[in-house]
Design a protein around this motif. Structure first.
Motif, PDB file in Angstrom:
ATOM      1  N   UNK A  28     -17.746 -19.553 -29.038  1.00 40.97           N
ATOM      2  CA  UNK A  28     -18.626 -20.365 -29.872  1.00 40.97           C
ATOM      3  C   UNK A  28     -17.994 -20.852 -31.177  1.00 40.97           C
ATOM      4  N   UNK A  29     -16.878 -20.278 -31.614  1.00 40.43           N
ATOM      5  CA  UNK A  29     -16.375 -20.647 -32.939  1.00 40.43           C
ATOM      6  C   UNK A  29     -15.416 -21.828 -32.913  1.00 40.43           C
ATOM      7  N   UNK A  52     -10.753 -26.129 -30.443  1.00 43.18           N
ATOM      8  CA  UNK A  52     -11.099 -27.484 -30.890  1.00 43.18           C
ATOM      9  C   UNK A  52     -10.707 -27.711 -32.343  1.00 43.18           C
ATOM     10  N   UNK A  53     -10.913 -26.687 -33.161  1.00 45.45           N
ATOM     11  CA  UNK A  53     -10.672 -26.878 -34.598  1.00 45.45           C
ATOM     12  C   UNK A  53      -9.230 -26.572 -34.988  1.00 45.45           C
ATOM     13  N   UNK A 106     -25.321 -13.408 -33.518  1.00 49.54           N
ATOM     14  CA  UNK A 106     -25.840 -14.378 -32.553  1.00 49.54           C
ATOM     15  C   UNK A 106     -25.906 -15.785 -33.165  1.00 49.54           C
ATOM     16  N   UNK A 107     -25.904 -15.866 -34.489  1.00 44.64           N
ATOM     17  CA  UNK A 107     -25.933 -17.188 -35.141  1.00 44.64           C
ATOM     18  C   UNK A 107     -24.737 -18.050 -34.740  1.00 44.64           C
ATOM     19  N   UNK A 108     -23.600 -17.408 -34.416  1.00 46.99           N
ATOM     20  CA  UNK A 108     -22.418 -18.204 -34.023  1.00 46.99           C
ATOM     21  C   UNK A 108     -22.687 -19.018 -32.756  1.00 46.99           C
ATOM     22  N   UNK A 109     -23.605 -18.492 -31.912  1.00 47.17           N
ATOM     23  CA  UNK A 109     -23.960 -19.214 -30.686  1.00 47.17           C
ATOM     24  C   UNK A 109     -25.103 -20.193 -30.900  1.00 47.17           C
ATOM     25  N   UNK A 110     -26.009 -19.827 -31.810  1.00 47.77           N
ATOM     26  CA  UNK A 110     -27.244 -20.594 -31.941  1.00 47.77           C
ATOM     27  C   UNK A 110     -27.109 -21.795 -32.869  1.00 47.77           C
ATOM     28  N   UNK A 111     -26.084 -21.754 -33.742  1.00 49.38           N
ATOM     29  CA  UNK A 111     -25.896 -22.810 -34.734  1.00 49.38           C
ATOM     30  C   UNK A 111     -24.448 -23.282 -34.708  1.00 49.38           C
ATOM     31  N   UNK A 121     -29.463 -14.297 -28.421  1.00 49.28           N
ATOM     32  CA  UNK A 121     -28.114 -14.569 -27.911  1.00 49.28           C
ATOM     33  C   UNK A 121     -27.264 -13.303 -27.966  1.00 49.28           C
ATOM     34  N   UNK A 122     -26.294 -13.242 -27.082  1.00 49.03           N
ATOM     35  CA  UNK A 122     -25.363 -12.112 -27.032  1.00 49.03           C
ATOM     36  C   UNK A 122     -23.970 -12.693 -27.239  1.00 49.03           C
ATOM     37  N   UNK A 123     -23.205 -12.129 -28.180  1.00 48.09           N
ATOM     38  CA  UNK A 123     -21.954 -12.781 -28.589  1.00 48.09           C
ATOM     39  C   UNK A 123     -20.750 -11.834 -28.626  1.00 48.09           C
TER      40      UNK A 123
END
Ligand code: MRU
Length: 342
Positions: A184-185, A189-190, A282-287, A309-311
């Motif tokens: 998710x991070x 890409x970055x 879980x914020x890393x997945x949700x946002x 979410x599970x991360x």
């Protein structure tokens, strides 16, 4: 490595201040962060201002050196060590660094500082050797797939998975790289896309779930990834999603290489099941966050509101799926970790 023509390391010491490239701002802006205390450096490791196995290892070494000047006595140093080791649990380089600098700090703060600087130097030198030694595995026109970022930003310099690419390019070969996004991070890409762009290496970003199709189409000659910890039996912990790439590569008969310095080896860890896996917010997945076309930064939802979410941040690739492990001492079969550790 160069950023707009100027030489940079990922992080370094100025006196007792740790200075690092802020990887949470890349590639949208290039900013340096200065951390004056052990606690501040620990926070930078936790929030991934600095990241990657070597990067967190060197930051941990610097944090322990800062602690040696802040803390008094073995008890204070032990407390600092626990703080540093509590930042990120999977990368073995972090524990390798804290053990070494702790021992030195018991002698004197100056010894701690010298040991931390030695670890930073070694990290860059080992990465450079990996790039060199890997050349026998890199054909002239190699089409390489990589996951996450194990480039120079994940170490003090050169990187591991990307060091062979940079060296191949310098030798006049023509490597091409497929870059997994790495949700998710988004380190692919970055960070990897930015690094390869800065160095002029041809590449294409692909969605994480596109790799198997490219392999099936015969577009991938080899896979190279880094590692956060390699167990004694050759099982490899690396960024979540690595295991899927290894499974697909095995199925299609594509070599799957892991590039890692021996400071990533954990001979006390018998196999992958014993490797601690970091779970992140879980914020890393949700946002997701980033700038719009005008450079205004936004954080937006990318999942249905209220979704749990599970991360897990890492997975473990069994040794049986790994073709070879490229270290600064040579290229080893995953079953030969005892030789690599000598
Ligand atoms: O969570 P990160 O960005 O610190 O994780 C780094 C990785 O897992 C990379 O894939 C890398 O291969 C290991 S660091 C060289």
């Amino acid at each position: 490595m160069k950023v707009q023509g100027k030489d940079y390391k990922t992080l370094w010491l100025e006196g007792l201040s740790v200075v690092m490239i802020d990887q949470n701002r890349l590639p949208f802006s290039f900013e340096l962060k200065r951390l004056e205390t052990c606690a501040q450096t620990c926070q930078a490791i936790r929030d991934m201002t600095v990241r990657g196995a070597g990067g967190v290892g060197v930051a941990a070494a610097f944090a322990m050196a800062q602690a040696a000047f802040e803390a008094s006595g073995a008890e204070g140093l032990s407390r600092a060590r626990a703080l540093v080791e509590g930042t990120r649990p999977t990368a073995q380089n972090l524990f390798h660094a804290t053990a070494r600098v702790f021992e030195a700090a018991l002698r004197s703060p100056q010894d701690a500082l010298a040991e931390a600087l030695a670890i930073a130097d070694e990290d860059a030198r080992m990465s450079q050797s990996i790039g060199e030694l890997a050349q026998e595995l890199i054909p002239r026109e190699a089409r390489v797939l990589t996951h996450c970022n194990a480039g120079w930003l994940a170490f003090t310099d050169h990187g591991t998975a990307l060091a062979p690419i940079y060296r191949a390019q310098a030798l006049g070969k023509n490597p091409f790289v497929y870059v997994d996004e790495t949700r998710p991070r988004g380190q692919g890409a970055r960070l990897t896309a930015w690094e390869l762009g800065q160095q002029g290496v041809p590449h294409q970003l692909i969605a994480d779930n596109a790799a198997a199709l490219l392999m099936a189409q015969g577009l991938v000659d080899l896979v190279i990834v880094g590692a956060d910890r390699v167990a004694a039996n050759g099982d490899v912990a690396n960024k979540i999603g690595t295991l899927e790439k290894a499974l697909a590569a095995k199925y299609f008969g594509i070599p799957f290489y892991v590039a890692a310095p021996t400071s990533t080896l954990d001979m006390l860890c018998p196999d992958g099941k014993a490797i601690p896996i970091e779970y992140r917010s879980e914020d890393e997945l949700l946002w997701q966050s980033g700038p719009d076309a005008d450079g205004q930064w936004h954080t937006v939802r990318v999942a249905a509101p209220g979704t749990p979410a599970l991360n897990p941040a890492f997975d473990v690739t069994p040794a049986a799926l790994v073709t070879a492990i490229i270290t600064e001492k040579g290229i080893f079969a995953p079953q030969q970790m005892d030789q690599a550790a000598r």
